[in-house]
Scaffold this motif. Structure first.
Motif, PDB file in Angstrom:
ATOM      1  N   SER A 209       0.822  -1.203   0.000  1.00  0.00           N
ATOM      2  CA  SER A 209       0.000   0.000   0.000  1.00  0.00           C
ATOM      3  C   SER A 209       0.857   1.254   0.000  1.00  0.00           C
ATOM      4  O   SER A 209       0.375   2.341  -0.270  1.00  0.00           O
ATOM      5  CB  SER A 209      -0.901   0.024   1.239  1.00  0.00           C
ATOM      6  OG  SER A 209      -0.120   0.223   2.409  1.00  0.00           O
ATOM      7  N   SER A 210       2.134   1.116   0.311  1.00  0.00           N
ATOM      8  CA  SER A 210       2.972   2.300   0.462  1.00  0.00           C
ATOM      9  C   SER A 210       3.833   2.592  -0.757  1.00  0.00           C
ATOM     10  O   SER A 210       4.523   3.584  -0.783  1.00  0.00           O
ATOM     11  CB  SER A 210       3.883   2.130   1.686  1.00  0.00           C
ATOM     12  OG  SER A 210       4.771   1.046   1.475  1.00  0.00           O
TER      13      SER A 210
ATOM     14  N   PRO B 206      23.662   1.150  -3.914  1.00  0.00           N
ATOM     15  CA  PRO B 206      23.378   1.226  -5.365  1.00  0.00           C
ATOM     16  C   PRO B 206      22.286   2.255  -5.684  1.00  0.00           C
ATOM     17  O   PRO B 206      21.486   2.625  -4.828  1.00  0.00           O
ATOM     18  CB  PRO B 206      22.902  -0.198  -5.701  1.00  0.00           C
ATOM     19  CG  PRO B 206      22.424  -0.763  -4.408  1.00  0.00           C
ATOM     20  CD  PRO B 206      23.280  -0.157  -3.334  1.00  0.00           C
ATOM     21  N   ASP B 207      22.276   2.692  -6.944  1.00  0.00           N
ATOM     22  CA  ASP B 207      21.278   3.672  -7.381  1.00  0.00           C
ATOM     23  C   ASP B 207      19.862   3.156  -7.176  1.00  0.00           C
ATOM     24  O   ASP B 207      18.938   3.932  -6.934  1.00  0.00           O
ATOM     25  CB  ASP B 207      21.491   4.024  -8.855  1.00  0.00           C
ATOM     26  CG  ASP B 207      22.747   4.861  -9.063  1.00  0.00           C
ATOM     27  OD1 ASP B 207      23.269   5.397  -8.066  1.00  0.00           O
ATOM     28  OD2 ASP B 207      23.198   4.959 -10.221  1.00  0.00           O
ATOM     29  N   GLU B 208      19.689   1.821  -7.319  1.00  0.00           N
ATOM     30  CA  GLU B 208      18.350   1.253  -7.150  1.00  0.00           C
ATOM     31  C   GLU B 208      17.789   1.559  -5.755  1.00  0.00           C
ATOM     32  O   GLU B 208      16.595   1.840  -5.593  1.00  0.00           O
ATOM     33  CB  GLU B 208      18.373  -0.265  -7.359  1.00  0.00           C
ATOM     34  CG  GLU B 208      18.544  -0.694  -8.795  1.00  0.00           C
ATOM     35  CD  GLU B 208      19.997  -0.676  -9.237  1.00  0.00           C
ATOM     36  OE1 GLU B 208      20.863  -0.267  -8.422  1.00  0.00           O
ATOM     37  OE2 GLU B 208      20.266  -1.070 -10.389  1.00  0.00           O
ATOM     38  N   PHE B 209      18.666   1.501  -4.762  1.00  0.00           N
ATOM     39  CA  PHE B 209      18.198   1.807  -3.404  1.00  0.00           C
ATOM     40  C   PHE B 209      17.812   3.276  -3.285  1.00  0.00           C
ATOM     41  O   PHE B 209      16.781   3.613  -2.694  1.00  0.00           O
ATOM     42  CB  PHE B 209      19.270   1.474  -2.364  1.00  0.00           C
ATOM     43  CG  PHE B 209      18.870   1.885  -0.969  1.00  0.00           C
ATOM     44  CD1 PHE B 209      17.921   1.159  -0.268  1.00  0.00           C
ATOM     45  CD2 PHE B 209      19.417   3.012  -0.364  1.00  0.00           C
ATOM     46  CE1 PHE B 209      17.531   1.531   1.001  1.00  0.00           C
ATOM     47  CE2 PHE B 209      19.038   3.396   0.897  1.00  0.00           C
ATOM     48  CZ  PHE B 209      18.087   2.649   1.592  1.00  0.00           C
ATOM     49  N   HIS B 210      18.618   4.187  -3.862  1.00  0.00           N
ATOM     50  CA  HIS B 210      18.284   5.614  -3.832  1.00  0.00           C
ATOM     51  C   HIS B 210      16.927   5.861  -4.488  1.00  0.00           C
ATOM     52  O   HIS B 210      16.090   6.611  -3.972  1.00  0.00           O
ATOM     53  CB  HIS B 210      19.365   6.421  -4.569  1.00  0.00           C
ATOM     54  CG  HIS B 210      20.665   6.466  -3.840  1.00  0.00           C
ATOM     55  ND1 HIS B 210      21.763   7.113  -4.337  1.00  0.00           N
ATOM     56  CD2 HIS B 210      21.060   5.939  -2.651  1.00  0.00           C
ATOM     57  CE1 HIS B 210      22.773   7.003  -3.491  1.00  0.00           C
ATOM     58  NE2 HIS B 210      22.373   6.278  -2.460  1.00  0.00           N
ATOM     59  N   GLU B 211      16.697   5.221  -5.641  1.00  0.00           N
ATOM     60  CA  GLU B 211      15.424   5.388  -6.350  1.00  0.00           C
ATOM     61  C   GLU B 211      14.267   4.829  -5.534  1.00  0.00           C
ATOM     62  O   GLU B 211      13.200   5.449  -5.430  1.00  0.00           O
ATOM     63  CB  GLU B 211      15.493   4.685  -7.713  1.00  0.00           C
ATOM     64  CG  GLU B 211      16.481   5.323  -8.676  1.00  0.00           C
ATOM     65  CD  GLU B 211      16.678   4.472  -9.917  1.00  0.00           C
ATOM     66  OE1 GLU B 211      15.934   3.469 -10.071  1.00  0.00           O
ATOM     67  OE2 GLU B 211      17.570   4.793 -10.726  1.00  0.00           O
ATOM     68  N   TRP B 212      14.480   3.637  -4.995  1.00  0.00           N
ATOM     69  CA  TRP B 212      13.412   3.007  -4.208  1.00  0.00           C
ATOM     70  C   TRP B 212      13.031   3.873  -3.011  1.00  0.00           C
ATOM     71  O   TRP B 212      11.853   4.118  -2.749  1.00  0.00           O
ATOM     72  CB  TRP B 212      13.861   1.623  -3.711  1.00  0.00           C
ATOM     73  CG  TRP B 212      12.853   1.001  -2.791  1.00  0.00           C
ATOM     74  CD1 TRP B 212      11.735   0.297  -3.139  1.00  0.00           C
ATOM     75  CD2 TRP B 212      12.850   1.053  -1.361  1.00  0.00           C
ATOM     76  NE1 TRP B 212      11.038  -0.097  -2.024  1.00  0.00           N
ATOM     77  CE2 TRP B 212      11.710   0.361  -0.915  1.00  0.00           C
ATOM     78  CE3 TRP B 212      13.714   1.619  -0.419  1.00  0.00           C
ATOM     79  CZ2 TRP B 212      11.401   0.221   0.436  1.00  0.00           C
ATOM     80  CZ3 TRP B 212      13.409   1.488   0.927  1.00  0.00           C
ATOM     81  CH2 TRP B 212      12.263   0.794   1.336  1.00  0.00           C
ATOM     82  N   LEU B 213      14.032   4.392  -2.274  1.00  0.00           N
ATOM     83  CA  LEU B 213      13.747   5.174  -1.076  1.00  0.00           C
ATOM     84  C   LEU B 213      13.089   6.503  -1.418  1.00  0.00           C
ATOM     85  O   LEU B 213      12.159   6.942  -0.728  1.00  0.00           O
ATOM     86  CB  LEU B 213      15.044   5.410  -0.289  1.00  0.00           C
ATOM     87  CG  LEU B 213      14.896   6.127   1.056  1.00  0.00           C
ATOM     88  CD1 LEU B 213      13.850   5.436   1.928  1.00  0.00           C
ATOM     89  CD2 LEU B 213      16.224   6.185   1.779  1.00  0.00           C
ATOM     90  N   THR B 214      13.524   7.133  -2.493  1.00  0.00           N
ATOM     91  CA  THR B 214      12.896   8.390  -2.927  1.00  0.00           C
ATOM     92  C   THR B 214      11.410   8.177  -3.201  1.00  0.00           C
ATOM     93  O   THR B 214      10.550   8.930  -2.723  1.00  0.00           O
ATOM     94  CB  THR B 214      13.583   8.930  -4.193  1.00  0.00           C
ATOM     95  OG1 THR B 214      14.946   9.221  -3.897  1.00  0.00           O
ATOM     96  CG2 THR B 214      12.900  10.201  -4.692  1.00  0.00           C
ATOM     97  N   ASN B 215      11.093   7.128  -3.968  1.00  0.00           N
ATOM     98  CA  ASN B 215       9.698   6.857  -4.301  1.00  0.00           C
ATOM     99  C   ASN B 215       8.897   6.414  -3.074  1.00  0.00           C
ATOM    100  O   ASN B 215       7.730   6.782  -2.916  1.00  0.00           O
ATOM    101  CB  ASN B 215       9.613   5.800  -5.398  1.00  0.00           C
ATOM    102  CG  ASN B 215       9.957   6.371  -6.758  1.00  0.00           C
ATOM    103  OD1 ASN B 215       9.176   7.097  -7.359  1.00  0.00           O
ATOM    104  ND2 ASN B 215      11.160   6.078  -7.220  1.00  0.00           N
ATOM    105  N   TYR B 216       9.521   5.621  -2.220  1.00  0.00           N
ATOM    106  CA  TYR B 216       8.836   5.169  -1.003  1.00  0.00           C
ATOM    107  C   TYR B 216       8.400   6.358  -0.146  1.00  0.00           C
ATOM    108  O   TYR B 216       7.247   6.445   0.296  1.00  0.00           O
ATOM    109  CB  TYR B 216       9.754   4.251  -0.191  1.00  0.00           C
ATOM    110  CG  TYR B 216       9.208   3.918   1.176  1.00  0.00           C
ATOM    111  CD1 TYR B 216       8.271   2.907   1.350  1.00  0.00           C
ATOM    112  CD2 TYR B 216       9.619   4.635   2.297  1.00  0.00           C
ATOM    113  CE1 TYR B 216       7.753   2.616   2.603  1.00  0.00           C
ATOM    114  CE2 TYR B 216       9.106   4.354   3.554  1.00  0.00           C
ATOM    115  CZ  TYR B 216       8.175   3.338   3.700  1.00  0.00           C
ATOM    116  OH  TYR B 216       7.659   3.067   4.945  1.00  0.00           O
ATOM    117  N   LEU B 217       9.308   7.301   0.091  1.00  0.00           N
ATOM    118  CA  LEU B 217       8.991   8.438   0.953  1.00  0.00           C
ATOM    119  C   LEU B 217       7.935   9.343   0.316  1.00  0.00           C
ATOM    120  O   LEU B 217       7.035   9.831   0.996  1.00  0.00           O
ATOM    121  CB  LEU B 217      10.265   9.234   1.257  1.00  0.00           C
ATOM    122  CG  LEU B 217      11.281   8.525   2.167  1.00  0.00           C
ATOM    123  CD1 LEU B 217      12.568   9.340   2.270  1.00  0.00           C
ATOM    124  CD2 LEU B 217      10.692   8.268   3.550  1.00  0.00           C
TER     125      LEU B 217
END
Length: 452
Positions: free
Chosen positions: A18-19, A135-146
């Motif tokens: 949901s997040s 990795p960049d994937e983590f940066h992207e994932w966290l940006t979108n998550y927040l």
């Protein structure tokens, strides 16, 4: 007898899916999988903390200590990315539980929730600055998550994700994500023109680049609507760089209402600013912090004589702390006595005016202050008399009406001294028209002669 509501079981899959809308992308799968694992592992601890709040068995500090058990939260993890996910899972679980019940007592719940979750912000900020090798994937994932979490919680009266998003946006390893964050905040600005997030993001980024004046300029239009926790990054930046002059200007420009300093992080920064400004030992202010906790005029006079600080410095330090709590009756009484003793009439009247939207009964201390201040500060005294007069009328009883007439006579005297008798006549006419159905009041008003 207190009836405790059952705590619903967390559903980790629903919690995570949901997040964020990124669940179908394979490159983000490790982060989703780990968050699912953490949600299940933390479930019992989260439920215990929530039950403590429900039963009011713990005060805020005890719950913060329980929540901030980093050994439990991190569970032996050393990678910054996993620590961040563990921390964010805990925050989301607590936040979800708080909003799984009806709004009964929501104001109090939000206060406790804010106190609890804000204790995570500094830890998250430290972790955000340790993600350079992730990795960049983590940066992207966290940006979108927040961003997604913020969008989901936008309608709530309190959300921790605004502050977390800002801290992530300005972390020095985030240059690869700045463009995406700027695009998303611009989209929020267009869709929600009254949302503070774009201004905060722009301000925090400017602060990070060292553009202090520009950073402050973004926030000035939101003056009066800012909560201390959303400018945490700004405050910590100025504190870390010992930029005391700009910290003073920042607080003076954005937080003029002294009440906001009461029991918030701003009080810490104001205290540190005072220490640095006058090069004082912390022990000297410790004595006056204790006085503020249990104040008294006689105690002030005795302690002031034995203090290394001048009376001017002492008053500069303690008066704002009293002014932050003027809604408390006993604090207001003591404040007025101290103001009267030191003949600081203008300051006292100004701050009493700021809290007099519902002044209640005028105390003897306030009567004495107003009588002493009338000659030198007639305009401010008149304004307070106006507020008390209208408050008396609202009580709708003969005793209050008689008190209102006493005040009206004092107001008349001041209007005449200001050579504005016609203004008093206009005010008196408006009162009679507005309250024409208050027969007992109208009878009392016949005692007031026209001003000449």
């Amino acid at each position: 007898m207190h009836v405790q509501c059952p705590v619903p079981m967390l559903t980790p899959v629903a919690l995570v899916l949901s997040s964020t809308h990124l669940g179908d992308e394979e490159k983000y799968a490790p982060y989703h999988s780990f968050m699912l694992h953490e949600a299940a592992r933390q479930e019992k601890r989260v439920a215990n903390i929530f039950q403590g709040f429900q039963a009011q068995e713990h005060n805020g500090e005890k719950n913060k200590d329980l929540a901030g058990d980093w050994r439990f939260i991190y569970n032996g993890q050393s990678e910054p990315s996993k620590k961040i996910i563990s921390c964010l899972t805990f925050i989301e679980s607590i936040f979800s539980l708080f909003h799984s019940f009806p709004d009964n007592g929501r104001g109090t719940q939000d206060k406790h929730l804010k106190e609890l979750l804000s204790s995570f912000f500094l830890e998250c900020e430290i972790l955000f600055f340790q993600t350079e090798d992730e990795p960049d994937e983590f940066h992207e994932w966290l940006t979108n998550y927040l961003f997604d979490q913020y969008a989901l919680s936008f309608s709530f009266s309190y959300t921790p994700y605004q502050a977390l998003l800002l801290l992530w946006a300005v972390s020095r390893q985030q240059q690869t994500q700045l463009h995406k964050i700027q695009e998303r905040t611009a989209a929020i600005s267009k869709e929600f023109p009254f949302d503070l997030s774009p201004a905060l993001a722009a301000s925090a980024m400017a602060m990070h680049k060292g553009e202090k004046e520009k950073s402050l300029k973004y926030l000035v239009p939101w003056k009066g609507r800012l909560e201390p926790d959303v400018v945490l990054f700004h405050l910590q930046s100025m504190y870390a760089s010992s930029d005391w002059s700009f910290l003073e200007a920042f607080l003076h420009e954005l937080f003029t209402d002294q009440a906001i300093y009461h029991k918030t992080q701003l009080l810490f920064y104001k205290r540190e600013l005072f220490l640095q400004k006058y090069n004082l030992p912390p022990e000297e202010l410790d004595l006056w912090d204790k006085w503020v906790a249990r104040p008294g005029v006689l105690k002030f006079n005795k302690q002031q004589k034995n203090s290394a600080l001048s009376k001017e410095r002492i008053l500069e330090y303690i008066l704002p702390r009293l002014e932050a709590s003027l809604q408390e009756v006993e604090t207001k009484k003591l404040y007025v006595r101290l103001i009267s003793q030191e003949k600081l009439y203008s300051r006292g009247l100004r701050h009493l005016l700021s809290i007099q939207k519902s002044p209640g009964n005028m105390t003897d201390e306030e009567r004495q202050l107003l009588a002493a201040a009338e000659q030198d500060f007639p305009e401010q005294t008149l304004a307070l008399y106006h507020q008390y007069f209208l408050q008396c009328i609202k009580k709708k009883n003969i005793t209050a009406y008689q008190e209102a007439i006493v005040l009206l006579k004092k107001m008349k005297r001041i209007y005449i001294s200001l050579e504005r008798p016609e203004a008093f006549q206009i005010f008196l006419k408006q009162v009679k028209q507005r309250y024409s159905t208050y027969q007992a009041l109208i009878r009392e008003l016949k005692a007031i002669e026209p001003a000449k």
